[in-house]
Design a protein around this motif. Structure first.
Motif, PDB file in Angstrom:
ATOM      1  N   UNK A 119      38.837  54.080  47.715  1.00 29.02           N
ATOM      2  CA  UNK A 119      39.110  54.207  49.245  1.00 29.02           C
ATOM      3  C   UNK A 119      38.715  52.763  49.709  1.00 29.02           C
ATOM      4  N   UNK A 120      39.245  52.465  50.857  1.00 34.57           N
ATOM      5  CA  UNK A 120      39.141  51.294  51.486  1.00 34.57           C
ATOM      6  C   UNK A 120      37.453  50.747  51.612  1.00 34.57           C
ATOM      7  N   UNK A 121      37.261  49.372  51.006  1.00 35.66           N
ATOM      8  CA  UNK A 121      36.057  48.993  51.118  1.00 35.66           C
ATOM      9  C   UNK A 121      35.412  49.005  49.574  1.00 35.66           C
ATOM     10  N   UNK A 122      36.003  49.998  48.519  1.00 30.56           N
ATOM     11  CA  UNK A 122      35.426  49.991  47.275  1.00 30.56           C
ATOM     12  C   UNK A 122      35.639  48.745  46.607  1.00 30.56           C
ATOM     13  N   UNK A 123      34.862  48.230  45.545  1.00 29.37           N
ATOM     14  CA  UNK A 123      35.006  46.991  45.000  1.00 29.37           C
ATOM     15  C   UNK A 123      35.779  47.069  43.555  1.00 29.37           C
ATOM     16  N   UNK A 124      36.555  45.958  43.221  1.00 28.02           N
ATOM     17  CA  UNK A 124      37.028  45.678  41.898  1.00 28.02           C
ATOM     18  C   UNK A 124      36.622  44.503  41.494  1.00 28.02           C
ATOM     19  N   UNK A 125      36.002  44.211  40.420  1.00 28.74           N
ATOM     20  CA  UNK A 125      35.628  43.061  39.846  1.00 28.74           C
ATOM     21  C   UNK A 125      36.386  42.710  38.682  1.00 28.74           C
ATOM     22  N   UNK A 126      36.747  41.341  38.565  1.00 28.38           N
ATOM     23  CA  UNK A 126      37.405  40.845  37.376  1.00 28.38           C
ATOM     24  C   UNK A 126      36.710  39.828  36.656  1.00 28.38           C
ATOM     25  N   UNK A 127      36.298  39.975  35.318  1.00 29.36           N
ATOM     26  CA  UNK A 127      35.647  38.896  34.635  1.00 29.36           C
ATOM     27  C   UNK A 127      36.658  38.061  33.785  1.00 29.36           C
ATOM     28  N   UNK A 128      36.503  36.522  34.018  1.00 33.21           N
ATOM     29  CA  UNK A 128      37.730  35.767  33.409  1.00 33.21           C
ATOM     30  C   UNK A 128      37.018  35.220  31.946  1.00 33.21           C
ATOM     31  N   UNK A 196      29.285  33.131  38.354  1.00 30.50           N
ATOM     32  CA  UNK A 196      29.264  32.625  36.901  1.00 30.50           C
ATOM     33  C   UNK A 196      27.993  33.367  36.170  1.00 30.50           C
ATOM     34  N   UNK A 197      28.269  34.050  35.258  1.00 22.76           N
ATOM     35  CA  UNK A 197      27.222  34.607  34.211  1.00 22.76           C
ATOM     36  C   UNK A 197      26.560  33.659  33.490  1.00 22.76           C
ATOM     37  N   UNK A 198      25.443  33.701  33.218  1.00 21.11           N
ATOM     38  CA  UNK A 198      24.672  32.934  32.648  1.00 21.11           C
ATOM     39  C   UNK A 198      25.147  33.087  31.057  1.00 21.11           C
ATOM     40  N   UNK A 199      25.055  31.703  29.984  1.00 24.85           N
ATOM     41  CA  UNK A 199      25.530  31.833  28.840  1.00 24.85           C
ATOM     42  C   UNK A 199      24.634  32.768  27.994  1.00 24.85           C
TER      43      UNK A 199
END
Length: 199
Positions: A119-128, A196-199
């Motif tokens: 629904x509106x406002x839900x989050x989608x996350x993409x990791x590269x 940015x994720x920590x290494x």
């Protein structure tokens, strides 16, 4: 002319009937999308490698897909992976990035089985590939007849930083080996969402 199709594949000894979203990329310069101007993301976005949809519990590897010999968007190879159209924008670049996934198989639900719950406002996350996370917020979801989906709205160049998730929807039509509708989730990038994720 673009068509939506379905296909079948063999996994081990099982013949799996899956809903394959085959979408042809529109020509460059298509009409702007409906989502408005999203925050600008810094250039040099890396290749997407993983998709997270927290509300649905989705944590799926992202494959790169191109086009078939027929000029249609190719599909992810498995029921639990998703396919990013590598000839279009990356998630986080200006324009409409497109990721498709299967709805189900003969063995049960696939990765986008619950996509209609967003629904509106839900989050989608993409990791590269550089371990950067980009978050998108759902603007709306819409189901379309398979033959009448607004392709420019989905695949057009767009004026913002957008992400569209696509899967099958509606009823299975046996003689066409396809569902009769397509579900599209329209999302846009959130301001200041690059981590940015920590290494």
């Amino acid at each position: 002319m673009l068509t939506f199709q379905s296909d079948r594949f063999v996994s081990g000894t099982f013949l799996i009937a899956f809903c394959a979203v085959i979408l042809q990329w529109l020509a460059q310069g298509a009409a702007s999308g409906p989502l408005g101007i999203a925050p600008q993301i810094s250039p040099g976005v890396a290749t997407p490698v993983r998709l997270f949809v927290p509300r649905l519990g989705v944590n799926a590897p992202i494959e790169q897909v191109g086009v078939t010999r027929q000029g249609n968007m190719d599909v992810p190879s498995g029921a639990e992976t998703v396919g990013w159209y590598k000839l279009g924008p990356k998630p986080g670049e200006k324009g409409n990035a497109v990721i498709s996934g299967h709805l189900d198989t003969l063995l049960g639900p696939a990765v986008f089985w619950r996509l209609n719950e967003l629904v509106q406002g839900d989050e989608i996350v993409v990791r590269d590939a550089r371990a950067e996370l980009r978050t998108f917020s759902v603007v709306r979801t819409q189901a379309y007849d398979a033959a009448n989906a607004p392709l420019e709205e989905i695949f057009g160049s767009g004026s913002g930083v957008n992400l569209q998730l696509i899967t099958c929807n509606g009823s299975w039509v046996e003689h066409k080996r396809s569902y009769d509708k397509r579900l599209v989730v329209f999302a846009r990038a959130l301001s200041g969402s690059v981590l940015r994720l920590a290494p």
